[in-house]
Design a protein around this motif. Structure first.
Motif, PDB file in Angstrom:
ATOM      1  N   GLU A 178      63.915 -97.303  51.299  1.00  0.00           N
ATOM      2  CA  GLU A 178      63.492 -95.941  50.980  1.00  0.00           C
ATOM      3  C   GLU A 178      64.174 -94.926  51.893  1.00  0.00           C
ATOM      4  OE1 GLU A 178      59.594 -93.218  51.599  1.00  0.00           O
ATOM      5  OE2 GLU A 178      59.214 -95.268  50.897  1.00  0.00           O
ATOM      6  N   ALA A 179      64.226 -95.236  53.195  1.00  0.00           N
ATOM      7  CA  ALA A 179      64.828 -94.315  54.149  1.00  0.00           C
ATOM      8  C   ALA A 179      66.322 -94.133  53.891  1.00  0.00           C
ATOM      9  CB  ALA A 179      64.593 -94.820  55.570  1.00  0.00           C
ATOM     10  N   GLN A 180      66.994 -95.218  53.492  1.00  0.00           N
ATOM     11  CA  GLN A 180      68.431 -95.114  53.238  1.00  0.00           C
ATOM     12  C   GLN A 180      68.714 -94.245  52.012  1.00  0.00           C
ATOM     13  OE1 GLN A 180      71.039 -96.353  55.198  1.00  0.00           O
ATOM     14  NE2 GLN A 180      72.104 -94.927  53.858  1.00  0.00           N
ATOM     15  N   VAL A 181      67.982 -94.482  50.931  1.00  0.00           N
ATOM     16  CA  VAL A 181      68.187 -93.670  49.728  1.00  0.00           C
ATOM     17  C   VAL A 181      67.828 -92.211  50.021  1.00  0.00           C
ATOM     18  CG1 VAL A 181      67.433 -93.274  47.354  1.00  0.00           C
ATOM     19  CG2 VAL A 181      67.849 -95.611  48.148  1.00  0.00           C
ATOM     20  N   ALA A 182      66.747 -91.977  50.739  1.00  0.00           N
ATOM     21  CA  ALA A 182      66.344 -90.611  51.072  1.00  0.00           C
ATOM     22  C   ALA A 182      67.414 -89.907  51.902  1.00  0.00           C
ATOM     23  CB  ALA A 182      65.016 -90.626  51.827  1.00  0.00           C
ATOM     24  N   ALA A 183      68.010 -90.634  52.845  1.00  0.00           N
ATOM     25  CA  ALA A 183      69.055 -90.041  53.686  1.00  0.00           C
ATOM     26  C   ALA A 183      70.276 -89.675  52.854  1.00  0.00           C
ATOM     27  CB  ALA A 183      69.441 -91.009  54.802  1.00  0.00           C
ATOM     28  N   MET A 184      70.646 -90.524  51.895  1.00  0.00           N
ATOM     29  CA  MET A 184      71.806 -90.232  51.058  1.00  0.00           C
ATOM     30  C   MET A 184      71.530 -89.068  50.115  1.00  0.00           C
ATOM     31  SD  MET A 184      73.519 -93.977  50.267  1.00  0.00           S
ATOM     32  CE  MET A 184      72.207 -94.539  49.210  1.00  0.00           C
ATOM     33  N   VAL A 185      70.312 -88.992  49.595  1.00  0.00           N
ATOM     34  CA  VAL A 185      69.953 -87.861  48.744  1.00  0.00           C
ATOM     35  C   VAL A 185      70.036 -86.557  49.533  1.00  0.00           C
ATOM     36  CG1 VAL A 185      68.040 -86.745  47.514  1.00  0.00           C
ATOM     37  CG2 VAL A 185      68.524 -89.165  47.121  1.00  0.00           C
ATOM     38  N   ALA A 186      69.561 -86.583  50.767  1.00  0.00           N
ATOM     39  CA  ALA A 186      69.501 -85.368  51.580  1.00  0.00           C
ATOM     40  C   ALA A 186      70.870 -84.904  52.053  1.00  0.00           C
ATOM     41  CB  ALA A 186      68.588 -85.600  52.784  1.00  0.00           C
ATOM     42  N   THR A 187      71.768 -85.866  52.348  1.00  0.00           N
ATOM     43  CA  THR A 187      73.049 -85.510  52.971  1.00  0.00           C
ATOM     44  C   THR A 187      74.242 -85.596  52.036  1.00  0.00           C
ATOM     45  OG1 THR A 187      73.488 -87.782  53.695  1.00  0.00           O
ATOM     46  CG2 THR A 187      72.177 -86.379  55.179  1.00  0.00           C
ATOM     47  N   ARG A 188      74.070 -86.257  50.880  1.00  0.00           N
ATOM     48  CA  ARG A 188      75.179 -86.535  49.954  1.00  0.00           C
ATOM     49  C   ARG A 188      76.231 -87.418  50.612  1.00  0.00           C
ATOM     50  NH1 ARG A 188      71.320 -83.488  48.096  1.00  0.00           N
ATOM     51  NH2 ARG A 188      71.768 -82.029  46.431  1.00  0.00           N
ATOM     52  N   ASP A 189      75.832 -88.190  51.617  1.00  0.00           N
ATOM     53  CA  ASP A 189      76.749 -89.034  52.383  1.00  0.00           C
ATOM     54  C   ASP A 189      76.406 -90.497  52.130  1.00  0.00           C
ATOM     55  OD1 ASP A 189      78.291 -90.404  54.206  1.00  0.00           O
ATOM     56  OD2 ASP A 189      77.479 -89.401  55.985  1.00  0.00           O
ATOM     57  N   PRO A 190      77.345 -91.297  51.571  1.00  0.00           N
ATOM     58  CA  PRO A 190      77.039 -92.706  51.301  1.00  0.00           C
ATOM     59  C   PRO A 190      76.804 -93.536  52.554  1.00  0.00           C
ATOM     60  CG  PRO A 190      79.349 -92.228  50.880  1.00  0.00           C
ATOM     61  CD  PRO A 190      78.678 -90.916  51.094  1.00  0.00           C
ATOM     62  N   ASN A 191      77.238 -93.025  53.699  1.00  0.00           N
ATOM     63  CA  ASN A 191      77.054 -93.743  54.957  1.00  0.00           C
ATOM     64  C   ASN A 191      76.053 -93.041  55.875  1.00  0.00           C
ATOM     65  OD1 ASN A 191      79.107 -95.768  54.339  1.00  0.00           O
ATOM     66  ND2 ASN A 191      80.570 -94.104  54.592  1.00  0.00           N
ATOM     67  N   ALA A 192      75.152 -92.282  55.288  1.00  0.00           N
ATOM     68  CA  ALA A 192      74.150 -91.552  56.060  1.00  0.00           C
ATOM     69  C   ALA A 192      73.257 -92.523  56.830  1.00  0.00           C
ATOM     70  CB  ALA A 192      73.300 -90.698  55.130  1.00  0.00           C
ATOM     71  N   LYS A 193      72.831 -92.095  58.001  1.00  0.00           N
ATOM     72  CA  LYS A 193      71.939 -92.910  58.826  1.00  0.00           C
ATOM     73  C   LYS A 193      70.493 -92.647  58.398  1.00  0.00           C
ATOM     74  CE  LYS A 193      75.309 -94.542  61.252  1.00  0.00           C
ATOM     75  NZ  LYS A 193      75.725 -95.957  61.064  1.00  0.00           N
ATOM     76  N   PRO A 194      69.736 -93.708  58.114  1.00  0.00           N
ATOM     77  CA  PRO A 194      68.347 -93.519  57.664  1.00  0.00           C
ATOM     78  C   PRO A 194      67.439 -93.073  58.801  1.00  0.00           C
ATOM     79  CG  PRO A 194      68.823 -95.856  57.951  1.00  0.00           C
ATOM     80  CD  PRO A 194      70.122 -95.131  58.150  1.00  0.00           C
ATOM     81  N   ASP A 195      66.413 -92.331  58.450  1.00  0.00           N
ATOM     82  CA  ASP A 195      65.422 -91.868  59.414  1.00  0.00           C
ATOM     83  C   ASP A 195      64.124 -92.622  59.169  1.00  0.00           C
ATOM     84  OD1 ASP A 195      63.777 -90.567  61.153  1.00  0.00           O
ATOM     85  OD2 ASP A 195      63.665 -88.699  60.001  1.00  0.00           O
ATOM     86  N   LEU A 196      63.899 -93.689  59.940  1.00  0.00           N
ATOM     87  CA  LEU A 196      62.713 -94.515  59.741  1.00  0.00           C
ATOM     88  C   LEU A 196      61.460 -93.884  60.325  1.00  0.00           C
ATOM     89  CD1 LEU A 196      64.274 -98.033  60.383  1.00  0.00           C
ATOM     90  CD2 LEU A 196      63.429 -97.151  58.214  1.00  0.00           C
ATOM     91  N   THR A 197      61.591 -92.796  61.065  1.00  0.00           N
ATOM     92  CA  THR A 197      60.400 -92.148  61.620  1.00  0.00           C
ATOM     93  C   THR A 197      59.561 -91.500  60.534  1.00  0.00           C
ATOM     94  OG1 THR A 197      61.599 -90.065  61.998  1.00  0.00           O
ATOM     95  CG2 THR A 197      61.601 -91.689  63.785  1.00  0.00           C
ATOM     96  N   ARG A 198      60.143 -91.281  59.344  1.00  0.00           N
ATOM     97  CA  ARG A 198      59.381 -90.698  58.236  1.00  0.00           C
ATOM     98  C   ARG A 198      58.207 -91.582  57.850  1.00  0.00           C
ATOM     99  NH1 ARG A 198      61.847 -89.387  53.320  1.00  0.00           N
ATOM    100  NH2 ARG A 198      60.980 -90.861  51.865  1.00  0.00           N
ATOM    101  N   HIS A 199      58.315 -92.885  58.108  1.00  0.00           N
ATOM    102  CA  HIS A 199      57.230 -93.805  57.779  1.00  0.00           C
ATOM    103  C   HIS A 199      56.159 -93.815  58.866  1.00  0.00           C
ATOM    104  CE1 HIS A 199      59.547 -95.275  54.393  1.00  0.00           C
ATOM    105  NE2 HIS A 199      60.581 -95.350  55.200  1.00  0.00           N
ATOM    106  N   LYS A 200      56.562 -93.641  60.103  1.00  0.00           N
ATOM    107  CA  LYS A 200      55.596 -93.669  61.193  1.00  0.00           C
ATOM    108  C   LYS A 200      54.632 -92.496  61.115  1.00  0.00           C
ATOM    109  CE  LYS A 200      58.808 -96.028  64.312  1.00  0.00           C
ATOM    110  NZ  LYS A 200      59.587 -95.946  65.592  1.00  0.00           N
TER     111      LYS A 200
END
Length: 250
Positions: A211-233
């Motif tokens: 979920e974090a990886q797809v969300a990061a790519m949606v937000a940045t339009r970058d296929p190599n975007a770094k996911p933000d796992l703090t969204r779950h915490k």
């Protein structure tokens, strides 16, 4: 268990090639302006896999099967809501032809329809597409909370998940429309690097990573975007039990 013979039949594979690449692709590319990013992340991918994508429009599946490289879509099976796409024989036949669909249950009326089929397809080397948000209707900002079925399948079958971000389809063909808006609106398919389950990884943890990886790519339009796992915490732990997650994957 439903028969999986169709998913391996040469005649159906060639019929899908004609439907997807000679009919559907020209239409999708004529009515929208398509951009595809990150397909180099798929280099070296072999064997069955699970495509995990966000979902906001009926345009998502047509974009996926026509914009991804053909070598990854020739056998790709797309999950489809049984209560919508399997209601009438002609709709079932059309979605089967164009998207190689398999049914998933969303209501009590069709409960059990397609149960175990995704597991069976992966075990027979057929890659599958799952939209883990579960619905096109998005009342949240960004990507909705993922249901754990894709993560459970990945762990159970020990196959990678390919995160895919789909951007622009909600504006190009909003919920309620049966055709894209005029003017060739831009749509983008963003393909991330395959994500493999780690040894001993729990379903919920892999689900959070996806979920974090797809969300990061949606937000940045970058296929190599770094996911933000703090969204779950920051959110309450509302995942179902591990047993329920495994049942959902079946």
């Amino acid at each position: 268990m439903a028969s999986t013979r169709r998913y391996h039949a040469a005649w159906h594979r060639w019929a899908r090639f004609v439907a997807q690449r000679m009919v559907l692709r020209p239409v999708v590319y004529a009515v929208t302006k398509v951009s595809v990013l990150g397909t180099d992340n798929l280099d070296g991918l072999s064997g069955p896999f699970v495509v995990v994508a966000n979902h906001s429009s009926h345009l998502d599946a047509p974009l996926l099967v026509t914009a991804l490289p053909r070598r990854y879509t020739r056998s790709l099976a797309v999950n489809a809501a049984a209560d919508y796409f399997y209601r009438q024989w002609w709709m079932k036949a059309a979605t089967s032809l164009f998207f190689n669909t398999y049914p998933v249950s969303r209501t009590n009326a069709d409960m059990g329809k397609g149960k175990g089929l995704a597991n069976q397809l992966l075990s027979e080397k057929v890659p599958v597409v799952i939209f883990p948000e579960g619905t096109r209707r998005n009342t949240e900002n960004g990507v909705k909370r993922f249901k754990p079925g894709a993560a459970a399948l990945s762990i159970t079958q020990d196959v990678p998940c390919v995160p895919v971000a789909i951007v622009g389809t909600d504006e190009a063909m909003p919920v309620g429309r049966s055709w894209p808006v005029p003017g060739r609106p831009p749509v983008t398919l963003i393909v991330g690097a395959p994500i493999n389950p780690e040894p001993g990884e729990r379903v919920r943890d892999l689900n959070d990573r996806l979920e974090a990886q797809v969300a990061a790519m949606v937000a940045t339009r970058d296929p190599n975007a770094k996911p933000d796992l703090t969204r779950h915490k920051a959110r309450p732990d509302d995942h179902p039990s591990e047993r329920a997650q495994k049942e959902e994957a079946s």
